[in-house]
Design a protein around this motif. Structure first.
Motif, PDB file in Angstrom:
ATOM      1  N   THR A  99      47.224  68.866  48.442  1.00  0.00           N
ATOM      2  CA  THR A  99      47.744  68.235  47.219  1.00  0.00           C
ATOM      3  C   THR A  99      49.100  67.574  47.448  1.00  0.00           C
ATOM      4  O   THR A  99      49.293  66.423  47.034  1.00  0.00           O
ATOM      5  N   PRO A 100      50.069  68.238  48.127  1.00  0.00           N
ATOM      6  CA  PRO A 100      51.352  67.555  48.354  1.00  0.00           C
ATOM      7  C   PRO A 100      51.196  66.258  49.163  1.00  0.00           C
ATOM      8  O   PRO A 100      51.849  65.253  48.860  1.00  0.00           O
ATOM      9  N   ALA A 101      50.321  66.258  50.178  1.00  0.00           N
ATOM     10  CA  ALA A 101      50.128  65.049  50.988  1.00  0.00           C
ATOM     11  C   ALA A 101      49.490  63.939  50.160  1.00  0.00           C
ATOM     12  O   ALA A 101      49.888  62.768  50.269  1.00  0.00           O
ATOM     13  N   GLN A 102      48.519  64.293  49.343  1.00  0.00           N
ATOM     14  CA  GLN A 102      47.880  63.277  48.502  1.00  0.00           C
ATOM     15  C   GLN A 102      48.858  62.733  47.452  1.00  0.00           C
ATOM     16  O   GLN A 102      48.835  61.542  47.142  1.00  0.00           O
ATOM     17  N   ASN A 103      49.727  63.594  46.941  1.00  0.00           N
ATOM     18  CA  ASN A 103      50.753  63.137  45.999  1.00  0.00           C
ATOM     19  C   ASN A 103      51.748  62.209  46.688  1.00  0.00           C
ATOM     20  O   ASN A 103      52.163  61.199  46.107  1.00  0.00           O
ATOM     21  N   LEU A 104      52.125  62.548  47.917  1.00  0.00           N
ATOM     22  CA  LEU A 104      53.036  61.693  48.675  1.00  0.00           C
ATOM     23  C   LEU A 104      52.390  60.342  48.961  1.00  0.00           C
ATOM     24  O   LEU A 104      53.012  59.298  48.782  1.00  0.00           O
ATOM     25  N   LEU A 105      51.142  60.354  49.368  1.00  0.00           N
ATOM     26  CA  LEU A 105      50.427  59.103  49.629  1.00  0.00           C
ATOM     27  C   LEU A 105      50.342  58.255  48.357  1.00  0.00           C
ATOM     28  O   LEU A 105      50.517  57.036  48.409  1.00  0.00           O
ATOM     29  N   SER A 106      50.129  58.878  47.226  1.00  0.00           N
ATOM     30  CA  SER A 106      50.105  58.148  45.942  1.00  0.00           C
ATOM     31  C   SER A 106      51.457  57.515  45.647  1.00  0.00           C
ATOM     32  O   SER A 106      51.521  56.380  45.159  1.00  0.00           O
ATOM     33  N   LEU A 107      52.528  58.255  45.932  1.00  0.00           N
ATOM     34  CA  LEU A 107      53.876  57.679  45.756  1.00  0.00           C
ATOM     35  C   LEU A 107      54.065  56.470  46.660  1.00  0.00           C
ATOM     36  O   LEU A 107      54.603  55.450  46.236  1.00  0.00           O
ATOM     37  N   PHE A 108      53.645  56.605  47.927  1.00  0.00           N
ATOM     38  CA  PHE A 108      53.759  55.478  48.840  1.00  0.00           C
ATOM     39  C   PHE A 108      52.986  54.269  48.322  1.00  0.00           C
ATOM     40  O   PHE A 108      53.509  53.162  48.283  1.00  0.00           O
ATOM     41  N   ARG A 109      51.747  54.491  47.952  1.00  0.00           N
ATOM     42  CA  ARG A 109      50.895  53.379  47.481  1.00  0.00           C
ATOM     43  C   ARG A 109      51.410  52.760  46.197  1.00  0.00           C
ATOM     44  O   ARG A 109      51.185  51.576  45.942  1.00  0.00           O
ATOM     45  N   GLY A 110      52.100  53.533  45.392  1.00  0.00           N
ATOM     46  CA  GLY A 110      52.641  53.009  44.131  1.00  0.00           C
ATOM     47  C   GLY A 110      54.031  52.400  44.286  1.00  0.00           C
ATOM     48  O   GLY A 110      54.571  51.868  43.314  1.00  0.00           O
ATOM     49  N   ALA A 111      54.571  52.463  45.482  1.00  0.00           N
ATOM     50  CA  ALA A 111      55.932  51.962  45.704  1.00  0.00           C
ATOM     51  C   ALA A 111      55.951  50.433  45.668  1.00  0.00           C
ATOM     52  O   ALA A 111      55.108  49.777  46.258  1.00  0.00           O
ATOM     53  N   HIS A 112      56.935  49.924  44.985  1.00  0.00           N
ATOM     54  CA  HIS A 112      57.162  48.471  44.947  1.00  0.00           C
ATOM     55  C   HIS A 112      58.571  48.216  44.451  1.00  0.00           C
ATOM     56  O   HIS A 112      59.117  48.983  43.674  1.00  0.00           O
ATOM     57  N   GLU A 113      59.149  47.143  44.950  1.00  0.00           N
ATOM     58  CA  GLU A 113      60.515  46.771  44.559  1.00  0.00           C
ATOM     59  C   GLU A 113      60.518  46.109  43.198  1.00  0.00           C
ATOM     60  O   GLU A 113      59.620  45.467  42.782  1.00  0.00           O
ATOM     61  N   GLY A 171      45.259  58.182  68.004  1.00  0.00           N
ATOM     62  CA  GLY A 171      46.087  57.181  68.658  1.00  0.00           C
ATOM     63  C   GLY A 171      47.383  56.925  67.923  1.00  0.00           C
ATOM     64  O   GLY A 171      48.146  56.044  68.295  1.00  0.00           O
ATOM     65  N   PHE A 172      47.662  57.656  66.870  1.00  0.00           N
ATOM     66  CA  PHE A 172      48.850  57.532  66.031  1.00  0.00           C
ATOM     67  C   PHE A 172      49.039  56.102  65.534  1.00  0.00           C
ATOM     68  O   PHE A 172      49.609  55.242  66.200  1.00  0.00           O
ATOM     69  N   SER A 173      48.535  55.875  64.360  1.00  0.00           N
ATOM     70  CA  SER A 173      48.642  54.577  63.701  1.00  0.00           C
ATOM     71  C   SER A 173      49.196  54.793  62.297  1.00  0.00           C
ATOM     72  O   SER A 173      48.449  54.764  61.316  1.00  0.00           O
ATOM     73  N   PRO A 174      50.517  55.018  62.195  1.00  0.00           N
ATOM     74  CA  PRO A 174      51.095  55.349  60.889  1.00  0.00           C
ATOM     75  C   PRO A 174      51.052  54.165  59.933  1.00  0.00           C
ATOM     76  O   PRO A 174      51.178  53.009  60.347  1.00  0.00           O
ATOM     77  N   GLY A 175      50.859  54.473  58.676  1.00  0.00           N
ATOM     78  CA  GLY A 175      50.826  53.429  57.652  1.00  0.00           C
ATOM     79  C   GLY A 175      52.105  53.340  56.839  1.00  0.00           C
ATOM     80  O   GLY A 175      52.413  52.293  56.279  1.00  0.00           O
ATOM     81  N   TRP A 176      52.852  54.427  56.787  1.00  0.00           N
ATOM     82  CA  TRP A 176      54.049  54.488  55.946  1.00  0.00           C
ATOM     83  C   TRP A 176      55.165  55.220  56.676  1.00  0.00           C
ATOM     84  O   TRP A 176      54.910  56.118  57.464  1.00  0.00           O
ATOM     85  N   SER A 177      56.384  54.837  56.366  1.00  0.00           N
ATOM     86  CA  SER A 177      57.527  55.614  56.825  1.00  0.00           C
ATOM     87  C   SER A 177      58.562  55.672  55.722  1.00  0.00           C
ATOM     88  O   SER A 177      58.542  54.863  54.781  1.00  0.00           O
ATOM     89  N   VAL A 178      59.429  56.639  55.854  1.00  0.00           N
ATOM     90  CA  VAL A 178      60.594  56.732  54.979  1.00  0.00           C
ATOM     91  C   VAL A 178      61.822  56.769  55.869  1.00  0.00           C
ATOM     92  O   VAL A 178      61.798  57.349  56.952  1.00  0.00           O
ATOM     93  N   ARG A 179      62.868  56.108  55.419  1.00  0.00           N
ATOM     94  CA  ARG A 179      64.160  56.141  56.100  1.00  0.00           C
ATOM     95  C   ARG A 179      65.163  56.724  55.124  1.00  0.00           C
ATOM     96  O   ARG A 179      65.286  56.249  53.992  1.00  0.00           O
ATOM     97  N   ALA A 180      65.851  57.751  55.566  1.00  0.00           N
ATOM     98  CA  ALA A 180      66.823  58.434  54.711  1.00  0.00           C
ATOM     99  C   ALA A 180      68.238  58.017  55.110  1.00  0.00           C
ATOM    100  O   ALA A 180      68.573  58.021  56.294  1.00  0.00           O
ATOM    101  N   TYR A 181      69.045  57.676  54.120  1.00  0.00           N
ATOM    102  CA  TYR A 181      70.413  57.210  54.351  1.00  0.00           C
ATOM    103  C   TYR A 181      71.409  58.064  53.588  1.00  0.00           C
ATOM    104  O   TYR A 181      71.122  58.528  52.480  1.00  0.00           O
ATOM    105  N   ASP A 182      72.600  58.193  54.169  1.00  0.00           N
ATOM    106  CA  ASP A 182      73.681  58.876  53.459  1.00  0.00           C
ATOM    107  C   ASP A 182      74.472  57.842  52.659  1.00  0.00           C
ATOM    108  O   ASP A 182      74.100  56.669  52.599  1.00  0.00           O
ATOM    109  N   GLU A 183      75.564  58.271  52.074  1.00  0.00           N
ATOM    110  CA  GLU A 183      76.346  57.403  51.182  1.00  0.00           C
ATOM    111  C   GLU A 183      76.931  56.180  51.884  1.00  0.00           C
ATOM    112  O   GLU A 183      77.277  55.192  51.231  1.00  0.00           O
ATOM    113  N   HIS A 184      77.033  56.184  53.210  1.00  0.00           N
ATOM    114  CA  HIS A 184      77.598  55.051  53.933  1.00  0.00           C
ATOM    115  C   HIS A 184      76.570  53.963  54.199  1.00  0.00           C
ATOM    116  O   HIS A 184      76.938  52.841  54.553  1.00  0.00           O
ATOM    117  N   LEU A 185      75.295  54.290  54.054  1.00  0.00           N
ATOM    118  CA  LEU A 185      74.192  53.357  54.245  1.00  0.00           C
ATOM    119  C   LEU A 185      74.216  52.684  55.619  1.00  0.00           C
ATOM    120  O   LEU A 185      73.798  51.537  55.777  1.00  0.00           O
TER     121      LEU A 185
END
Length: 127
Positions: free
Chosen positions: A113-127, A62-76
């Motif tokens: 392994t790359p997906a699990q590493n990415l998920l770990s990065l997401f879970r470890g993300a904090h401001e 049913g597509f229930s995403p938990g994380w997203s990334v938004r990519a921006y250029d220098e103009h933001l």
């Protein structure tokens, strides 16, 4: 996973978002809380990790995403692309000004392994 090459080359900032639902409209961003901002080598490493995600077949959830990334250029300004990841159905949906239709829906192996590493990065993300 295939990323829009021009967008990758132009990305200077990645915003990591812990998602809380699906967008209200077709052109709206995925709603959620910004968990982190990655720039410089952190952004480059994340993009490289995403590009290394091996493909998979679709799994229905049913597509229930938990994380997203938004990519921006220098103009933001508007995001070059936003990629929402569902680790249950193996699907990533991308959209944005730099995303051709052929890249909008892709499937990845969440147990790799790359997906699990990415998920770990997401879970470890904090401001």
């Amino acid at each position: 996973m295939r990323l829009p090459a021009e967008a990758v080359d132009g990305t200077v900032l990645i915003e990591v978002v812990r998602l809380s639902g699906l967008p209200a409209g077709r052109d709206d961003p995925y709603p959620g809380t910004v968990a982190a901002h990655w720039a410089g080598s952190d952004a480059a490493a994340a993009l490289s990790l995403m590009a290394s995600l091996p493909g998979s077949e679709q799994h229905r959830c049913g597509f229930s995403p938990g994380w997203s990334v938004r990519a921006y250029d220098e103009h933001l300004g508007a995001a070059l692309f936003e990629a929402a990841f569902c680790f249950t159905c193996h699907e990533v949906r991308m959209r944005g000004t730099a995303v051709p239709p052929a890249l909008a829906t892709q499937y990845f192996d969440p147990d790799s392994t790359p997906a699990q590493n990415l998920l770990s990065l997401f879970r470890g993300a904090h401001e």
